[in-house]
Design an enzyme around this catalytic site. Structure first.
Site, PDB file in Angstrom:
ATOM      1  N   LYS A  27       0.838  -1.211   0.000  1.00 11.46           N
ATOM      2  CA  LYS A  27       0.000   0.000   0.000  1.00 11.46           C
ATOM      3  C   LYS A  27       0.872   1.259   0.000  1.00 11.46           C
ATOM      4  CE  LYS A  27      -3.586   0.038   2.789  1.00 11.46           C
ATOM      5  NZ  LYS A  27      -4.976   0.326   2.531  1.00 11.46           N
ATOM      6  N   ARG A  97      -3.493   2.909   8.599  1.00  6.34           N
ATOM      7  CA  ARG A  97      -3.818   1.655   7.913  1.00  6.34           C
ATOM      8  C   ARG A  97      -2.590   0.769   7.807  1.00  6.34           C
ATOM      9  NH1 ARG A  97      -8.521   2.667   4.269  1.00  6.34           N
ATOM     10  NH2 ARG A  97      -8.825   4.914   4.252  1.00  6.34           N
ATOM     11  N   GLY A 106      -8.062  -7.380   4.615  1.00  4.33           N
ATOM     12  CA  GLY A 106      -8.944  -7.503   5.782  1.00  4.33           C
ATOM     13  C   GLY A 106      -8.326  -8.218   6.975  1.00  4.33           C
ATOM     14  N   MET A 108      -5.588  -7.312   8.749  1.00  2.00           N
ATOM     15  CA  MET A 108      -5.022  -6.463   9.806  1.00  2.00           C
ATOM     16  C   MET A 108      -5.940  -5.262  10.023  1.00  2.00           C
ATOM     17  SD  MET A 108      -0.990  -6.702   9.180  1.00  2.00           S
ATOM     18  CE  MET A 108      -1.075  -6.515   7.425  1.00  2.00           C
ATOM     19  N   ARG A 364      -3.633  -1.586  -5.826  1.00  2.00           N
ATOM     20  CA  ARG A 364      -2.773  -2.771  -5.699  1.00  2.00           C
ATOM     21  C   ARG A 364      -3.181  -3.759  -6.776  1.00  2.00           C
ATOM     22  NH1 ARG A 364      -5.654  -4.724  -0.112  1.00  2.00           N
ATOM     23  NH2 ARG A 364      -7.690  -5.038  -1.032  1.00  2.00           N
ATOM     24  N   HIS A 482     -13.594 -40.132   1.834  1.00  2.00           N
ATOM     25  CA  HIS A 482     -13.456 -41.029   0.697  1.00  2.00           C
ATOM     26  C   HIS A 482     -13.873 -40.326  -0.600  1.00  2.00           C
ATOM     27  CE1 HIS A 482     -13.672 -44.741  -1.538  1.00  2.00           C
ATOM     28  NE2 HIS A 482     -14.884 -44.409  -1.920  1.00  2.00           N
ATOM     29  N   GLU A 779      15.147 -43.305  -3.554  1.00  2.00           N
ATOM     30  CA  GLU A 779      14.126 -43.018  -2.538  1.00  2.00           C
ATOM     31  C   GLU A 779      14.556 -43.442  -1.141  1.00  2.00           C
ATOM     32  OE1 GLU A 779      10.456 -45.010  -3.670  1.00  2.00           O
ATOM     33  OE2 GLU A 779      11.526 -46.719  -4.478  1.00  2.00           O
ATOM     34  N   SER A 798      15.228 -41.679 -10.844  1.00  2.00           N
ATOM     35  CA  SER A 798      13.967 -40.973 -10.620  1.00  2.00           C
ATOM     36  C   SER A 798      13.764 -40.877  -9.117  1.00  2.00           C
ATOM     37  CB  SER A 798      12.804 -41.715 -11.283  1.00  2.00           C
ATOM     38  OG  SER A 798      11.598 -41.047 -10.988  1.00  2.00           O
ATOM     39  N   GLY A 800      12.076 -40.820  -5.863  1.00  2.00           N
ATOM     40  CA  GLY A 800      10.792 -41.194  -5.256  1.00  2.00           C
ATOM     41  C   GLY A 800      10.691 -40.428  -3.957  1.00  2.00           C
ATOM     42  N   THR A 801      10.187 -39.212  -4.068  1.00  2.00           N
ATOM     43  CA  THR A 801      10.246 -38.327  -2.903  1.00  2.00           C
ATOM     44  C   THR A 801       9.209 -38.674  -1.834  1.00  2.00           C
ATOM     45  OG1 THR A 801       9.073 -36.785  -4.311  1.00  2.00           O
ATOM     46  CG2 THR A 801      11.408 -36.352  -3.922  1.00  2.00           C
ATOM     47  N   ASP A 803       8.853 -41.804  -0.597  1.00  2.00           N
ATOM     48  CA  ASP A 803       9.638 -42.634   0.309  1.00  2.00           C
ATOM     49  C   ASP A 803      10.867 -41.891   0.820  1.00  2.00           C
ATOM     50  OD1 ASP A 803       8.465 -45.159   0.876  1.00  2.00           O
ATOM     51  OD2 ASP A 803       8.593 -45.609  -1.255  1.00  2.00           O
ATOM     52  N   CYS A 865       9.314 -38.687  -9.399  1.00  2.00           N
ATOM     53  CA  CYS A 865       7.981 -39.249  -9.621  1.00  2.00           C
ATOM     54  C   CYS A 865       7.176 -39.329  -8.329  1.00  2.00           C
ATOM     55  CB  CYS A 865       8.058 -40.602 -10.306  1.00  2.00           C
ATOM     56  SG  CYS A 865       8.965 -41.821  -9.347  1.00  2.00           S
ATOM     57  N   TYR A 885      13.359 -33.915 -15.792  1.00  2.00           N
ATOM     58  CA  TYR A 885      11.896 -33.897 -15.922  1.00  2.00           C
ATOM     59  C   TYR A 885      11.247 -34.098 -14.556  1.00  2.00           C
ATOM     60  CZ  TYR A 885      12.023 -38.984 -15.437  1.00  2.00           C
ATOM     61  OH  TYR A 885      12.219 -40.246 -14.956  1.00  2.00           O
TER      62      TYR A 885
END
Ligand code: PEP
Ligand code: MG
Length: 982
Positions: A27, A97, A106, A108, A364, A482, A779, A798, A800-801, A803, A865, A885
């Site tokens: 602001k 302000r 809104g 603060m 803004r 589910h 992994e 690759s 395996g994030t 695990d 992956c 990739y």
């Protein structure tokens, strides 16, 4: 830290400018910039965010040098405005302000009319000749000040939950009632004077302190209260959700008041320089005559449209500013054009007209829907307001979720009122006839009628109905129910937890609480899964993906992208969807998925038979029978992905998860194996593991049972060979999971190579025709640490994030849900590490894996992956560390494409000082050399979202597979039941 805490603006000049958002807040920086542009802005000054952080660092004490700086700035403001603060004859009033670096609308606090006191009121009345206005301003000051400065900032807990603001609002209502006044504007000067006196008494009574009558005391109270509101509950939660660091602090803007409530030639309004819902290049806004700003946003009075293009069913009878004040409207429209040209974006502006003179109070960058963001980016590009790179940056990748599903035509939705609201489980929109059972949904779909499945809650048995319906609506259940999980997986529109609705499946009715609306089977409703509104009747839909603009936008984004984007898919249907969304291959085909869903009964039976086999001969027999099913699945998927690489990952989940619990199924298997049920049970029990996630899974299965590796390899290579012989371009890749030492790869490769030779001979193919690519998942932390050894025996990695996060943190994927909320609440974790890559820890493991791998093989192809491959901040991290990739679920492919393009554009703009990650010289997906920076992990995760993500990735693989696969295949009822219902 600088000693200058105060920046002046006004009279066509400013100390600051738009680039100083970090110091002056959004602001403050933009007020300064508007002044510089010659736009009429009431003068004032900004107290910096650095002052806020100093205030908190110094035990909530303002820096000593601030006093002098504020007084000097106040004197200059007085001289520009020609009034004096606290002066009885010619008083200046100010507003205080908040304004953080990033807009927190809104969240603060604000105090207006600061400086009105028993000493200045008479002077104000004399000056304005408008006692009503002065007393109205005074009662507003008392209300706001008592609430913000005296109660909230002091951390006072309202007695019985009823704060001072509410007490005063109730008093105001009673007062209006006693005077027969319909609206605030019907109250006379004397009424408001009396009310002010009453308010002051209430302040003393409830807060134990008198409302300050000294203008300077009011000013300092206002400044400190705005700082304190940075740590107010609302602001803190908002920061958590938006990932705004606590350390930023807010600025305070002290600005001369101008009044929109000085009579009928005064007004106030808010506007967007373009339509924020549709993106149409039309000035869009609302205004109120004789009012102050908060009246417009607080919904106290129904605002009027500023012009014809803002008129709708609800407000078309009201006078627009264009009609009522044509000259001022023209001036406002000219400012709109000037601002857009200068800031080259859609802006959200606030203005006040004081006795015919127009003042700008704020501008803004405006918030917008995904559709609007797309349309504005493309329009502004056509208008040559922005270039292509800027246009690509204008869409938040998360907004694509909204764009990839059909949505209700925003024009039609603008005038519609929802009958009930719920929680956002699946995005997009859907319109159809209500059905109350899964069977009815299936029948309806067969008859070609679009239906919405409405349930009190769903259970796994509903899965076929959920598949058949175009949308799902439930009265109960949260984001992780589910229905929510399944719908999200399908990208299906779904609203859950619509608590205002009571569904009675027996009578096939749904009652909407508090109304006389009763929905019956066959009634048509429309769901907006993004806004989570339910509407009666059918509403027109638009599909953004078919929108040529969307296609054009994505093609443009791809021009800047250097990192590849693949998909995680294991059915031809999913592969097709992903290809349509621009996937450049499959990065993860999980073999185990073929044992769930439609047509899986026989392969699953055979898999179970293999698991409980005791001898190699028994296992081989089962595998032999499984072989054609495997080959068929592989072949169909390779066919859909013709010409693109497909990474097949060997069976991974712990085997015991496949063992049936039902006695009849166990008996059937025992009979088939020719063994007693006791013997069967013994074998099944022997498979039990204490830590299955660290047990007999992944490559360990192949080591124990080489025939499993053999059969899977043969299925993959024979399927590819048949396609190649048929003239297709099949590009299979084999991926070995859960490896911890390169010796495992060496062991498995011997088997794979042997099968490869056999298949080449059988199909009379050369190695250059049927190319074999073998890689591994990384992994397990040990694999990262020894990645140089792996690189010697692998053609790709690759990550395996899922695990890697599990094993790196030591957090169970299955059980994190029980403690993650506490970690988030106590700020021990900024984000769910299973959703957003933890760059500080897991990210370092990834970097180590990449650097070590490429130190041996500079061209090593490296991807990801895990679930993170479709999360924008993680995608950006993957780019930075030089991955070739990312691979993600089909519906997230466009999101990943955009995030990757934005990362590339941002990297170009970054200084080249940071240390570059070595990039492969000719990796398939052209990763470029990029700086590896150590920015902290993005913290953009709301608690709810985090919870949902936990559920999404933390199920045991087999159960996850059951649900996911069941969800994906129409005749999956039986299998779905295997998944636990939540
Ligand atoms: C992973 O661990 O990140 C992965 C993709 O494998 P899964 O989720 O199947 O264990
Ligand atoms: Mg894994």
């Amino acid at each position: 830290m600088a000693d200058k805490f105060v920046y002046l603006f006004g009279g066509g000049k400013a100390d600051g400018n738009e680039k100083m958002k970090n110091l002056l807040g959004g602001k403050g920086a933009n007020l300064a910039e508007m002044c510089r542009l010659g736009i009429p802005v009431p003068a004032g000054f900004t107290v910096t965010t650095e002052c806020c952080t100093a205030y908190f660092a110094n035990n909530s004490k303002l820096p000593a040098s601030l006093n002098g700086q504020v007084l000097a700035a106040l004197a200059k403001t007085e001289s520009i405005m020609g009034m004096k603060y606290g002066n009885p004859d010619n008083p200046l009033l100010v507003s205080c302000r908040s304004g953080a670096r990033k807009s927190m609308p809104g969240m603060m606090d604000t105090v207006l009319n600061v400086g009105l006191s028993t000493a200045t009121i008479p002077g104000m009345i004399k000056k304005t000749n408008n006692p009503r206005f002065v007393w109205d301003s005074y009662r507003r000051l008392i209300m706001m000040y008592a609430d913000v400065v005296m109660e909230k900032a002091e951390g006072m807990e309202p007695v019985g939950g009823k704060g001072i603001r509410k007490i005063m609002d109730d008093t105001l209502d009673q007062f209006k009632h006693s005077r027969g006044a319909k609206s605030d504007t019907d109250l006379k000067a004397d009424d408001l004077k009396l009310l002010s006196e009453e308010f002051k008494k209430l302040v003393l009574k409830h807060l134990g302190k008198a409302f300050p009558d000294d203008p300077m005391a009011q000013l300092w109270g206002g400044i400190a209260a705005v700082f304190k509101s940075w740590n107010g509950k609302k602001a803190v939660s908002y920061r958590r959700i938006e990932g705004i660091p606590d350390a930023w602090g807010t600025a305070v803007n002290v600005q001369a008041m101008v009044f929109g409530n000085m009579g009928d030639s005064s007004a106030t309004g808010v506007a967007f320089t373009r339509d924020p819902a549709t993106g149409d290049n039309k000035f869009y806004g609302e205004w109120l005559v004789n009012a102050q700003g908060e009246d417009v946003v607080a919904g106290i009075r129904t605002p009027s449209p500023i012009n014809d293009s803002t008129k709708n069913e609800q407000n078309k009878h009201l006078h627009s500013m264009q009609e009522a004040m044509p000259a001022t409207y023209k001036a406002l429209d000219a400012i709109r054009n000037k601002l857009e040209k200068h800031f080259t974006d859609m802006l959200d502006i606030e203005f006040t007209i004081q006795e015919g003179k127009l003042w700008m109070l704020q501008c803004r960058v405006g918030k917008r829907t995904g559709t609007a963001a797309l349309n504005m980016a493309m329009d502004m590009l056509d208008e040559k307001l922005i270039d292509q790179k800027t246009a690509v940056q204008r869409l938040n990748p998360k907004q694509l979720d909204e764009l990839l599903h059909p949505i209700i035509d925003p024009k039609a939705e603008k005038d519609a009122s929802p009958i009930v609201k719920g929680l956002p489980a699946g995005p997009g929109a859907a319109s159809g006839a209500l059905v109350f059972t899964a069977e009815a949904a299936v029948a309806s779909a067969k008859a070609g009628t679009k239906c919405i499945l409405i349930r009190e809650e769903t259970n796994p048995e509903d899965v076929e109905g959920m598949r058949a319906a175009v949308g799902i609506l439930t009265a109960r259940g949260g984001m992780t129910s589910h229905a929510a999980l399944v719908a999200r997986g399908w990208g299906k529109c779904c609203i859950v937890g619509a608590g205002g609705m009571h569904v009675d499946a027996a009578s096939q009715t749904a009652k909407i609480a508090g109304t006389d609306v009763v929905l019956k089977a066959g009634d048509v409703v429309t769901l907006n899964g993004t806004k989570v509104h339910v509407y009666k009747g059918s509403m027109p839909m638009v599909s953004a993906t078919e929108n040529p603009r969307f296609q054009k936008f994505m093609t443009m984004a791809d021009k800047f992208r250097t990192m590849g984007v693949r998909t995680n898919a294991e059915t031809p249907q999913d592969a097709k969807v992903a290809r349509g969304f621009g996937a450049e291959g499959i990065g993860l085909f999980r073999f185990e998925h073929m044992f769930y869903g439609e047509g899986s009964d026989r392969p699953l039976f055979l898999l179970r038979r293999m698991i409980v086999s005791k001898t190699e001969a028994e296992r081989r027999k089962a595998l032999e029978e499984m072989f054609p099913f495997m080959k068929d699945d592989v072949k169909k998927t390779l066919d859909v992905m013709d010409g693109l690489p497909v990474t097949f990952r060997f069976l991974d989940p712990p085997l015991h998860e496949f063992v049936p619990n039902r006695a009849d199924e166990r008996q059937r298997l025992a009979t088939d194996l020719g063994i007693s049920i006791d013997e069967f049970n013994k074998r099944a029990d022997a498979l039990h593991e204490s830590n299955p996630m660290m047990g007999h899974r992944g490559v360990r299965l192949g080591v124990s049972y080489p025939e499993m590796t053999e059969t899977q390899t043969q299925a993959i290579l024979e399927a590819a060979a048949e396609l190649i012989q048929a003239g297709k371009n099949a590009k299979p890749e084999i991926m070995i999971p859960v490896t911890s030492t390169s010796a495992e790869i060496v062991d498995q490769k011997k088997i794979i190579d042997r099968v490869y030779e056999k298949v080449l001979a059988k199909f009379n193919l050369s190695k250059s025709k049927l190319v074999l690519v073998v890689g591994t998942m990384i992994e397990i932390p040990r694999a990262c640490i020894t990645a140089d050894k792996f690189a010697g025996v692998c053609e790709f990695f690759s990550f395996g994030t899922n695990d890697l996060t599990q094993m790196g943190f030591g957090f169970s994927r299955d059980d994190i849900g029980s403690f993650l909320p506490h970690y988030m609440d106590r700020k021990i974790l900024a984000a769910d590490p299973f959703q957003t890559i933890d760059q500080e820890g897991i990210g370092e493991l990834i970097k180590m894996g990449i650097n070590k791998g490429r130190s041996v093989k500079p061209n090593l192809k490296i991807g990801i992956c895990g679930e993170h491959g479709g999360e924008p901040e993680s995608v950006k991290f993957c780019y930075k560390v030089g991955m070739s990739y990312v691979s993600c679920s089909p519906y997230r492919v466009p999101l990943a494409r955009l995030a990757a393009a934005q990362a590339a554009i941002a990297a170009e703009a970054e200084p080249k000082a940071a240390k570059p990650t070595p990039a492969p010289k000719k990796a398939a997906a052209k990763p470029a050399a990029r700086p590896v920076t150590k920015k902290p992990a993005a913290k953009k995760v709301a608690k709810k979202v985090a919870k949902k993500a936990v559920k999404k990735v933390t199920k045991k693989p087999a159960k996850k597979a059951a649900k996911k696969a069941a969800a994906k295949r129409p005749a999956a009822k039986k299998t779905a039941k295997k998944g636990k219902k939540r």
